[in-house]
Design a protein around this motif. Structure first.
Motif, PDB file in Angstrom:
ATOM      1  N   VAL A   1     -10.771  -8.590   4.180  1.00  0.00           N
ATOM      2  CA  VAL A   1     -11.016  -8.624   5.620  1.00  0.00           C
ATOM      3  C   VAL A   1     -10.476  -7.342   6.275  1.00  0.00           C
ATOM      4  CG1 VAL A   1     -10.453  -9.815   7.762  1.00  0.00           C
ATOM      5  CG2 VAL A   1     -10.921 -11.143   5.685  1.00  0.00           C
ATOM      6  N   PRO A   2     -11.329  -6.599   6.987  1.00  0.00           N
ATOM      7  CA  PRO A   2     -10.857  -5.397   7.703  1.00  0.00           C
ATOM      8  C   PRO A   2     -10.152  -5.786   9.002  1.00  0.00           C
ATOM      9  CG  PRO A   2     -13.204  -5.681   8.063  1.00  0.00           C
ATOM     10  CD  PRO A   2     -12.779  -6.793   7.142  1.00  0.00           C
ATOM     11  N   GLN A   3      -8.882  -6.089   8.905  1.00  0.00           N
ATOM     12  CA  GLN A   3      -8.160  -6.644  10.051  1.00  0.00           C
ATOM     13  C   GLN A   3      -8.128  -5.692  11.248  1.00  0.00           C
ATOM     14  OE1 GLN A   3      -4.342  -8.348   9.062  1.00  0.00           O
ATOM     15  NE2 GLN A   3      -5.073  -9.249   7.160  1.00  0.00           N
ATOM     16  N   GLY A   4      -7.958  -4.405  10.968  1.00  0.00           N
ATOM     17  CA  GLY A   4      -7.947  -3.444  12.061  1.00  0.00           C
ATOM     18  C   GLY A   4      -9.265  -3.411  12.809  1.00  0.00           C
ATOM     19  N   GLU A   5     -10.379  -3.427  12.075  1.00  0.00           N
ATOM     20  CA  GLU A   5     -11.693  -3.416  12.720  1.00  0.00           C
ATOM     21  C   GLU A   5     -11.927  -4.702  13.514  1.00  0.00           C
ATOM     22  OE1 GLU A   5     -14.801  -2.532   9.972  1.00  0.00           O
ATOM     23  OE2 GLU A   5     -13.657  -0.960   8.952  1.00  0.00           O
ATOM     24  N   LEU A   6     -11.432  -5.816  12.984  1.00  0.00           N
ATOM     25  CA  LEU A   6     -11.598  -7.082  13.695  1.00  0.00           C
ATOM     26  C   LEU A   6     -10.808  -7.075  15.006  1.00  0.00           C
ATOM     27  CD1 LEU A   6     -11.486  -9.784  10.875  1.00  0.00           C
ATOM     28  CD2 LEU A   6     -13.334  -9.408  12.497  1.00  0.00           C
TER      29      LEU A   6
END
Length: 315
Positions: A64-69
């Motif tokens: 999961v790309p947490q920063g992008e989310l």
């Protein structure tokens, strides 16, 4: 092989800690009043756990790309958007708060649709809503946990050392908690269940410092029965100063690395713990011990050992 910088830590010091206790008392009183004022007029920046909101469990076929989310949540307009790892790297928990007057169900559907539009491989596996009533109960439960921890602290130190020691320890720990909450209020760090866990950790670390402090003090009280209490406090603190420096520095180095590389999710937790370690060490010397000086202690019945206080009393 020893850490090369350890040679610079003094093995024998002769600081007069008690002499500065009145100054420290005024300093602490100012900080406590400021903290209480901030808590009353500004309050804590309560997170979703205590305000209520929506939680989405998501899953992706890739990490999961947490920063992008998080960026996407800001762009969507989700209030207090959070993204936290959940189980595996391919799963995460997305939390946000509906806008004022917006229904939680409608907000959940809107955010979910926008996230799927931006991340086509994202799947929402679970949805839950936390109401204001449940959030209030969580907040009360969290502070009850802090209260129970304080009572257990008083009971343990009272049983092991005596009531005067226990009172000093509890006053010092309350001092630590109030100043830590004041820091969270002034800085505006989000207060969540994670912060409750951090405060409990601060209580544990602070109590450990008090136990070590009292243990050395009581040992010296048995050895030097005729020596003034203020001189024994200075002696005891000088004897354990190198240990305090090494322990505190080690903890701060570990937390500093976590703060630098842990990202925004761990930042509130680590900040609270770093401040708690610093203030807990300070309160052991300038809150707990001066309280014992005020209350007085009963000396042991062991044979007294003479002591030359010139070294321990020099500035």
């Amino acid at each position: 092989m020893r850490w090369p910088l350890i040679r610079y830590i003094p093995r024998s010091t002769h600081y007069r800690f008690v002499r500065w206790a009145p100054v420290a008392a005024v300093f602490s009183a100012i900080l406590i009043l400021g903290s209480i004022g901030s808590l009353v007029f500004q309050g804590l920046n309560l997170g979703i756990d205590f305000k209520g909101g929506v939680a989405l469990e998501i899953n992706m076929p890739r990490p999961v790309p947490q920063g992008e989310l998080r960026t996407a949540l800001d762009q969507i307009g989700a209030h207090d958007g959070q993204v936290q790892g959940f189980g595996s790297p391919n799963a995460a928990m997305v939390k946000f708060r509906p806008a004022e007057g917006e229904a939680a169900t409608a907000a959940s559907k809107h955010v979910e649709a926008e996230l799927v539009k931006r991340f086509p491989d994202l799947k929402v596996t679970s949805r839950s809503e936390v109401g204001a009533k449940v959030s209030g109960e969580l907040l009360m439960s969290g502070f009850k946990a802090l209260g129970v921890a304080l009572l257990l602290t008083l009971g343990y130190i009272w049983f092991r050392f005596g009531l005067s020691y226990g009172t000093g320890a509890v006053v010092a720990v309350i001092h630590d908690i109030v100043l830590t909450l004041g820091l969270l209020s002034v800085v505006g760090i989000e207060f969540s269940m994670t912060e409750i866990a951090a405060l409990l950790t601060v209580i544990g670390y602070s109590m450990n410092e008090k136990v070590i402090t009292f243990d050395r003090l009581k040992e010296n009280l048995r050895k030097y029965k005729t020596t003034p209490l203020r001189d024994i406090i200075d002696l005891s603190e000088n004897e354990r100063l190198s240990r305090t420096i090494i322990t505190g520095t080690t903890a701060l180095l570990a937390l500093g690395g976590t703060m630098a590389f842990g990202g925004p999710v761990l930042f509130p937790l680590v900040t609270t713990m770093i401040f708690g370690i610093i203030i807990g060490t300070y309160s052991s010397i300038y809150i707990a011990l001066p309280m014992i000086l005020v209350w007085g202690v009963k000396r042991g019945d062991e044979e007294a050992t003479p002591i030359k206080l010139g070294a321990a009393s020099r500035p």
